[in-house]
Design an enzyme around this catalytic site. Structure first.
Site, mmCIF file in Angstrom:
data_model
loop_
_atom_site.group_PDB
_atom_site.id
_atom_site.type_symbol
_atom_site.label_atom_id
_atom_site.label_comp_id
_atom_site.label_asym_id
_atom_site.label_seq_id
_atom_site.Cartn_x
_atom_site.Cartn_y
_atom_site.Cartn_z
ATOM 1 N N CYS A 232 11.166 -7.372 -9.441
ATOM 2 C CA CYS A 232 9.681 -6.620 -10.226
ATOM 3 C C CYS A 232 8.565 -7.760 -10.248
ATOM 4 O O CYS A 232 9.451 -8.551 -11.841
ATOM 5 C CB CYS A 232 10.248 -5.881 -10.923
ATOM 6 S SG CYS A 232 8.771 -4.382 -11.514
ATOM 7 N N GLU B 222 6.378 -9.006 10.667
ATOM 8 C CA GLU B 222 5.317 -8.086 10.527
ATOM 9 C C GLU B 222 5.069 -7.242 11.074
ATOM 10 O O GLU B 222 4.249 -6.509 11.868
ATOM 11 C CB GLU B 222 3.751 -8.618 10.567
ATOM 12 C CG GLU B 222 4.439 -10.168 9.284
ATOM 13 C CD GLU B 222 4.147 -8.850 7.654
ATOM 14 O OE1 GLU B 222 4.280 -8.546 7.366
ATOM 15 O OE2 GLU B 222 4.735 -10.068 6.824
#
Length: 194
Positions: free
Chosen positions: A143, A82
Site C-alpha cells: 500500500c 497485460e
C-alpha cells in the site's frame, strides 16, 4: 495429444505481474530449451513498443498484438502480458477462444494482468481466464499509504475512463483501508492521518 496448461498471474498495479511473466518465459526457454512466444497488447506502449518491460526497466523482446498471430507448431508455450487490454477495441477477436485453441493444440499458455480495475470491478477477460486456469497466482503489492498488503489499484485522478494507460503518475496500490472508489463519491477524497 496432451491438452495445454493455462496459468493466470493477476493482482493490482505494481504487484510484479510483468516480472512474474518474464520470469516464467525465461525459465521456460532456458529450463526446457523450448520455443516460446511472448506477446503484449500493441495498445500498451508505456515502456516499449516491442518488449515486455517491468516497472524496474527489466525487459524481454515481445510481439505487440491486436489479434492472435499464427503460432507455429514448434512453439511450446505462449506468454501474454497485460491481458486485460486484449479486448475490443484493442484486440480483434476473442482471446478466450484463441487461448482455448492453443490449449487444444497442447501449447501451454500463461497470462498476466490486472484482475480488477481502479473501481474494484473485475476485468471480465482476466476473470474468465482465471476460471479456466489450471493454476492462479494472485500477487499483492505494498500500500502506497501504509505499506501493508495491497490488493487494489487506486487511480489518483478521478475520471470516467476504466482503461487508461498510466504508471505511478496515475495509479498506486492500496490496501482495503486506504482504497476507495472515488467515482461513486465525486469530489470526495479519503483523508486519514496516520
Amino acid at each position: 495429444m496432451r491438452y495445454g496448461k493455462l496459468e493466470v498471474i493477476c493482482g493490482p498495479m505494481f504487484s510484479g505481474k510483468s516480472t512474474e511473466i518474464l520470469k516464467r518465459a525465461i525459465w521456460y526457454t532456458h529450463g526446457t530449451g523450448s520455443h516460446i512466444m511472448l506477446l503484449k497488447p500493441a495498445f500498451d506502449v508505456r515502456y516499449a513498443q516491442d518488449r515486455v518491460v517491468n516497472h524496474d526497466g527489466v525487459g524481454f523482446d515481445a510481439m505487440p498484438i491486436t489479434r492472435m498471430p499464427p503460432v507455429a507448431d514448434q512453439i511450446s508455450a505462449v506468454f501474454i502480458d497485460e491481458v486485460q487490454f486484449c479486448t475490443d477495441p484493442h484486440y480483434q477477436g476473442d482471446l478466450v477462444e484463441d487461448v482455448r485453441a492453443l490449449l487444444a493444440r497442447g501449447i501451454d499458455v500463461a497470462v498476466a494482468g490486472l484482475d480488477m480495475d481502479w473501481r474494484g470491478r473485475a476485468f471480465p477477460l482476466t476473470a474468465t481466464l482465471a476460471a479456466m486456469a489450471d493454476g492462479i497466482q494472485k500477487l499483492r503489492a505494498r500500500c502506497a499509504v501504509c505499506g501493508h498488503d495491497a490488493h487494489k489499484s487506486f487511480k489518483k485522478h478521478s475520471n470516467d475512463r476504466t482503461v487508461e494507460l498510466g504508471q505511478a503518475d496515475l495509479y498506486e496500490p492500496r490496501c482495503n483501508l486506504h482504497w476507495h472508489d472515488h467515482s461513486t463519491r465525486p469530489g470526495t477524497e479519503l483523508s486519514l492521518d496516520l
